[in-house]
Design a protein around this motif. Sequence first.
Motif, PDB file in Angstrom:
ATOM      1  N   TYR A 223      34.118  59.431  84.911  1.00  0.00           N
ATOM      2  CA  TYR A 223      35.461  59.886  84.557  1.00  0.00           C
ATOM      3  C   TYR A 223      36.495  58.816  84.904  1.00  0.00           C
ATOM      4  CZ  TYR A 223      39.177  63.268  83.687  1.00  0.00           C
ATOM      5  OH  TYR A 223      40.267  63.928  83.170  1.00  0.00           O
ATOM      6  N   ILE A 224      37.424  58.606  83.979  1.00  0.00           N
ATOM      7  CA  ILE A 224      38.489  57.618  84.166  1.00  0.00           C
ATOM      8  C   ILE A 224      39.833  58.320  84.059  1.00  0.00           C
ATOM      9  CG2 ILE A 224      39.561  55.519  83.275  1.00  0.00           C
ATOM     10  CD1 ILE A 224      36.853  54.721  82.137  1.00  0.00           C
ATOM     11  N   ILE A 225      40.665  58.169  85.064  1.00  0.00           N
ATOM     12  CA  ILE A 225      42.046  58.650  85.009  1.00  0.00           C
ATOM     13  C   ILE A 225      42.880  57.544  84.375  1.00  0.00           C
ATOM     14  CG2 ILE A 225      44.050  59.348  86.370  1.00  0.00           C
ATOM     15  CD1 ILE A 225      42.159  60.593  88.379  1.00  0.00           C
ATOM     16  N   ASP A 226      43.400  57.812  83.165  1.00  0.00           N
ATOM     17  CA  ASP A 226      44.061  56.756  82.400  1.00  0.00           C
ATOM     18  C   ASP A 226      45.432  56.402  82.947  1.00  0.00           C
ATOM     19  OD1 ASP A 226      41.923  56.530  80.585  1.00  0.00           O
ATOM     20  OD2 ASP A 226      42.657  58.248  79.417  1.00  0.00           O
ATOM     21  N   GLU A 227      46.152  57.375  83.502  1.00  0.00           N
ATOM     22  CA  GLU A 227      47.496  57.092  83.991  1.00  0.00           C
ATOM     23  C   GLU A 227      47.445  56.127  85.167  1.00  0.00           C
ATOM     24  OE1 GLU A 227      46.130  60.034  83.543  1.00  0.00           O
ATOM     25  OE2 GLU A 227      47.523  61.541  82.775  1.00  0.00           O
ATOM     26  N   ARG A 228      48.179  55.036  85.066  1.00  0.00           N
ATOM     27  CA  ARG A 228      48.192  54.042  86.139  1.00  0.00           C
ATOM     28  C   ARG A 228      48.994  54.565  87.333  1.00  0.00           C
ATOM     29  NH1 ARG A 228      48.596  47.994  83.393  1.00  0.00           N
ATOM     30  NH2 ARG A 228      46.748  48.224  82.039  1.00  0.00           N
ATOM     31  N   GLN A 229      48.530  54.175  88.521  1.00  0.00           N
ATOM     32  CA  GLN A 229      49.106  54.708  89.757  1.00  0.00           C
ATOM     33  C   GLN A 229      49.632  53.579  90.640  1.00  0.00           C
ATOM     34  OE1 GLN A 229      49.195  57.997  89.902  1.00  0.00           O
ATOM     35  NE2 GLN A 229      47.934  58.166  88.042  1.00  0.00           N
ATOM     36  N   LYS A 230      50.593  53.923  91.487  1.00  0.00           N
ATOM     37  CA  LYS A 230      51.053  52.996  92.512  1.00  0.00           C
ATOM     38  C   LYS A 230      50.113  53.125  93.701  1.00  0.00           C
ATOM     39  CE  LYS A 230      55.039  51.676  95.326  1.00  0.00           C
ATOM     40  NZ  LYS A 230      56.449  51.978  95.685  1.00  0.00           N
ATOM     41  N   LEU A 231      49.306  52.096  93.912  1.00  0.00           N
ATOM     42  CA  LEU A 231      48.268  52.142  94.938  1.00  0.00           C
ATOM     43  C   LEU A 231      48.514  51.074  95.987  1.00  0.00           C
ATOM     44  CD1 LEU A 231      45.182  52.486  92.550  1.00  0.00           C
ATOM     45  CD2 LEU A 231      46.455  54.332  93.662  1.00  0.00           C
ATOM     46  N   SER A 232      48.000  51.304  97.180  1.00  0.00           N
ATOM     47  CA  SER A 232      48.132  50.332  98.274  1.00  0.00           C
ATOM     48  C   SER A 232      46.786  49.726  98.641  1.00  0.00           C
ATOM     49  CB  SER A 232      48.757  51.005  99.504  1.00  0.00           C
ATOM     50  OG  SER A 232      47.975  52.122  99.899  1.00  0.00           O
ATOM     51  N   GLY A 233      45.826  49.821  97.730  1.00  0.00           N
ATOM     52  CA  GLY A 233      44.524  49.217  97.998  1.00  0.00           C
ATOM     53  C   GLY A 233      43.517  50.218  98.523  1.00  0.00           C
ATOM     54  N   SER A 234      42.295  49.748  98.695  1.00  0.00           N
ATOM     55  CA  SER A 234      41.183  50.596  99.134  1.00  0.00           C
ATOM     56  C   SER A 234      40.820  50.315 100.580  1.00  0.00           C
ATOM     57  CB  SER A 234      39.960  50.368  98.242  1.00  0.00           C
ATOM     58  OG  SER A 234      40.229  50.714  96.906  1.00  0.00           O
ATOM     59  N   VAL A 235      40.104  51.246 101.161  1.00  0.00           N
ATOM     60  CA  VAL A 235      39.539  51.066 102.499  1.00  0.00           C
ATOM     61  C   VAL A 235      38.053  51.401 102.420  1.00  0.00           C
ATOM     62  CG1 VAL A 235      41.676  51.588 103.723  1.00  0.00           C
ATOM     63  CG2 VAL A 235      40.110  53.442 103.162  1.00  0.00           C
ATOM     64  N   THR A 236      37.283  50.833 103.318  1.00  0.00           N
ATOM     65  CA  THR A 236      35.841  51.075 103.349  1.00  0.00           C
ATOM     66  C   THR A 236      35.463  51.616 104.719  1.00  0.00           C
ATOM     67  OG1 THR A 236      35.403  49.308 101.766  1.00  0.00           O
ATOM     68  CG2 THR A 236      33.549  50.057 103.102  1.00  0.00           C
ATOM     69  N   ILE A 237      34.779  52.751 104.730  1.00  0.00           N
ATOM     70  CA  ILE A 237      34.353  53.350 105.996  1.00  0.00           C
ATOM     71  C   ILE A 237      33.289  52.459 106.626  1.00  0.00           C
ATOM     72  CG2 ILE A 237      33.262  55.357 107.055  1.00  0.00           C
ATOM     73  CD1 ILE A 237      34.465  57.033 104.803  1.00  0.00           C
ATOM     74  N   SER A 238      33.539  52.050 107.861  1.00  0.00           N
ATOM     75  CA  SER A 238      32.639  51.102 108.527  1.00  0.00           C
ATOM     76  C   SER A 238      31.703  51.755 109.528  1.00  0.00           C
ATOM     77  CB  SER A 238      33.462  50.034 109.257  1.00  0.00           C
ATOM     78  OG  SER A 238      34.227  50.628 110.309  1.00  0.00           O
ATOM     79  N   GLY A 239      32.030  52.977 109.979  1.00  0.00           N
ATOM     80  CA  GLY A 239      31.184  53.589 110.994  1.00  0.00           C
ATOM     81  C   GLY A 239      31.622  55.009 111.284  1.00  0.00           C
ATOM     82  N   VAL A 240      30.860  55.660 112.128  1.00  0.00           N
ATOM     83  CA  VAL A 240      31.192  57.007 112.580  1.00  0.00           C
ATOM     84  C   VAL A 240      30.893  57.092 114.068  1.00  0.00           C
ATOM     85  CG1 VAL A 240      28.914  57.878 111.921  1.00  0.00           C
ATOM     86  CG2 VAL A 240      30.775  59.485 112.268  1.00  0.00           C
ATOM     87  N   GLN A 241      31.796  57.699 114.808  1.00  0.00           N
ATOM     88  CA  GLN A 241      31.646  57.837 116.259  1.00  0.00           C
ATOM     89  C   GLN A 241      31.661  59.303 116.635  1.00  0.00           C
ATOM     90  OE1 GLN A 241      33.810  55.172 119.019  1.00  0.00           O
ATOM     91  NE2 GLN A 241      34.678  57.031 119.912  1.00  0.00           N
ATOM     92  N   LEU A 242      30.648  59.725 117.378  1.00  0.00           N
ATOM     93  CA  LEU A 242      30.512  61.115 117.804  1.00  0.00           C
ATOM     94  C   LEU A 242      30.611  61.209 119.318  1.00  0.00           C
ATOM     95  CD1 LEU A 242      28.029  63.781 116.575  1.00  0.00           C
ATOM     96  CD2 LEU A 242      27.998  63.194 118.973  1.00  0.00           C
ATOM     97  N   THR A 243      31.445  62.112 119.791  1.00  0.00           N
ATOM     98  CA  THR A 243      31.514  62.424 121.219  1.00  0.00           C
ATOM     99  C   THR A 243      30.831  63.761 121.430  1.00  0.00           C
ATOM    100  OG1 THR A 243      33.630  61.268 121.429  1.00  0.00           O
ATOM    101  CG2 THR A 243      33.016  62.791 123.195  1.00  0.00           C
ATOM    102  N   ASP A 244      29.701  63.742 122.145  1.00  0.00           N
ATOM    103  CA  ASP A 244      28.931  64.971 122.284  1.00  0.00           C
ATOM    104  C   ASP A 244      29.568  65.896 123.318  1.00  0.00           C
ATOM    105  OD1 ASP A 244      28.104  64.193 124.848  1.00  0.00           O
ATOM    106  OD2 ASP A 244      26.214  63.352 124.140  1.00  0.00           O
ATOM    107  N   THR A 245      28.956  67.057 123.518  1.00  0.00           N
ATOM    108  CA  THR A 245      29.535  68.061 124.412  1.00  0.00           C
ATOM    109  C   THR A 245      29.509  67.632 125.869  1.00  0.00           C
ATOM    110  OG1 THR A 245      27.376  69.164 124.426  1.00  0.00           O
ATOM    111  CG2 THR A 245      29.029  69.984 122.871  1.00  0.00           C
ATOM    112  N   GLY A 246      28.773  66.580 126.167  1.00  0.00           N
ATOM    113  CA  GLY A 246      28.779  66.026 127.520  1.00  0.00           C
ATOM    114  C   GLY A 246      29.718  64.850 127.655  1.00  0.00           C
ATOM    115  N   ASP A 247      30.606  64.663 126.652  1.00  0.00           N
ATOM    116  CA  ASP A 247      31.589  63.570 126.619  1.00  0.00           C
ATOM    117  C   ASP A 247      30.933  62.197 126.569  1.00  0.00           C
ATOM    118  OD1 ASP A 247      33.776  65.276 126.612  1.00  0.00           O
ATOM    119  OD2 ASP A 247      33.848  65.383 128.804  1.00  0.00           O
ATOM    120  N   VAL A 248      29.698  62.133 126.086  1.00  0.00           N
ATOM    121  CA  VAL A 248      29.028  60.851 125.870  1.00  0.00           C
ATOM    122  C   VAL A 248      29.310  60.405 124.439  1.00  0.00           C
ATOM    123  CG1 VAL A 248      26.820  59.632 125.837  1.00  0.00           C
ATOM    124  CG2 VAL A 248      27.230  61.439 127.523  1.00  0.00           C
TER     125      VAL A 248
END
Length: 657
Positions: A223-248
Amino acid sequence: MQNTSSLYKDLIKQSGRMFKSKILVTFPGDTTAQLTDDDIMQDSFILTTGTSDEGSFSIGNAIIGQLDFELDNSSGRYDNMTFEDAELDARVALIVGQSYDNTLTPEWLRKGIFTVEEVTVDENYIRITAYDNMSKLDVPFADLNVTFPISLKNLFQNICAACSLAYETPDIGGNVMVGKNHEIPEDASCRDVISYVAQLCCRFVYADVTGTIKMGWYRDTDYIIDERQKLSGSVTISGVQLTDTGDVIHRVGTTSYCLMIDDNPLATSAAALSQQVWQDDLIGMTLTPFEAEVLSDPALEAGDIVTISDLHGNTYRTPITNLTYRLDGKMTVSCDAETVKEKQRTSCSPSAKIVAQASRRMNRKISEYDVRAKQFSSLTANAMGFYQTEEQQDDGSVIVYQHDEPLLADSQVIWKKSRDSFAVSTDGGTTWRGMDKSGNAVVNILAADGIVADWIKAGTLSGVTVIATKGQIAGWEMQNGKLVSDDGTMVFDSVNNCIQINDENGEQYMRINNGGVTYYRPDDNDNMVEIGSIGVTKSATANTYGITFNLKGGDAMTWSVYNSSTGNYSNVLRYENGSFSFIGDLSVTGNVNIGGHTSISGNITNGNIVPGVTTNNRTPVTGSFWAIKSMETSSDGRITSMTTGNVIVRNGIITSW
């Protein structure tokens, strides 16, 4: 994104498009009605869906879809209708053809199953707000009977079944267990908990257009959205951080653009982050934050990955996280994510909080079979038509295809009927399910009042109640209410409420029940007899309990210590024939009261043997000494006889008399 025909794809981008809408209503009590464009006021049909929080990209969301519309009641035709708690099947169509007599050809798309929550009655109109089946998860989780530990997958299934919702079993999270030490809040709803599950599985939860609860992830589309938009660029998710119930803290990937998972009460360890799904689906995902009003398309859905362009014509791929569809106007679409600069300004990474919106919900409990049956009945009663294609065979016979789009090549749902099988595909003919002429069936979910079978082979078999008196389960066999291992050495006995351990000949060696553990061995005639037991006893005079060791038909009791150098156990205490024997040194820190004979072959290390008597800093003697052991006297006190001999003394204590 919903599947549509080639003609639909061509017309949806053109000007002068025409849409139709209808809502199939099932009132409480199962009476029905149909609302059309003649009933629904213009510009009032609005559908809101989402997969993530507004303002930031998050995972694990279980957001309720919402349908709003208004009915023209100027004539009073709805005065006697009670819409509260009615079920709505909403549909939208693009007009794809018009005949010479002005007959219109619509291509209908289902938009979801909703339950009316709010009804506002005005003089000339009725405003209705309805929520999809995600709202039915807003019941207290504490009311569910869930046994822990449990896998994330089974927890998802149990919640949906308990809330009387049809669901699609997710193919993730099967090896991640939730232990008994979870920290689910007492006031948590089922939607809260299902969100916690989805978050640890790197998914979001939604109700599809048939009302089925599913876990999903962002899906590629062309799918392509034809209407052009004012964008500030993309970002890429680099990681995920989890804090467990023991605060580790546990992390996968890098921290340059890292999603944070905090306050998830199921995150008792890093087990969830070990899943490959984080590497496959999240890390490396590109987001282009934007919000825009664009030409509406009812086939587009939240969760679709689309192509957008900036003002200079540069193209970007990004998911749609929130979507508001308006029947007669433009739709609002967005990818809610923070830019890198916004993230730096807030001094934290994007949040992965869980959204839970409270709503009123009737707490009706029905069986999972009834849920499936009701869904099937609804699909059948409100079914949409098929197109048909016949494939001529060289012998004059035909193979019949019935499909959801005018052209077979454009279709995703295809029914195929031949002399050998009757099958259905939901992916355009790539995979099939159905039944062959021999009666063999391939299905996803089988819902039935009863199943009678000679054998059932299953990966996971779960149920509220399982009753069996015979049969086999992966190395075990049912025998008159007892589950017996194939070699007969272990028996789970529901008749006598015990666990029995047997020898290789099937003779009972050990039994465990609420009285403790009882041991058996053969006597001189090879009859198995009880030799002793270990159990818990209560004091007869006080409310105290203790562990008891009972010797019955056995010869001795021993306490042993493992010697790692020899690989054997060595006795340190032995009871036999009414006497205790200590092997090795005996250290006593308290008082010792001995009422019988004591034989000591080792050293005695002692402070005060008798209270008040000390060694007065003198060294106790050790050795063999002559002594008078006994004597007899006459009535006048004279010694008449005596017995003498040597006594053995160790550290001042007579050890042998």
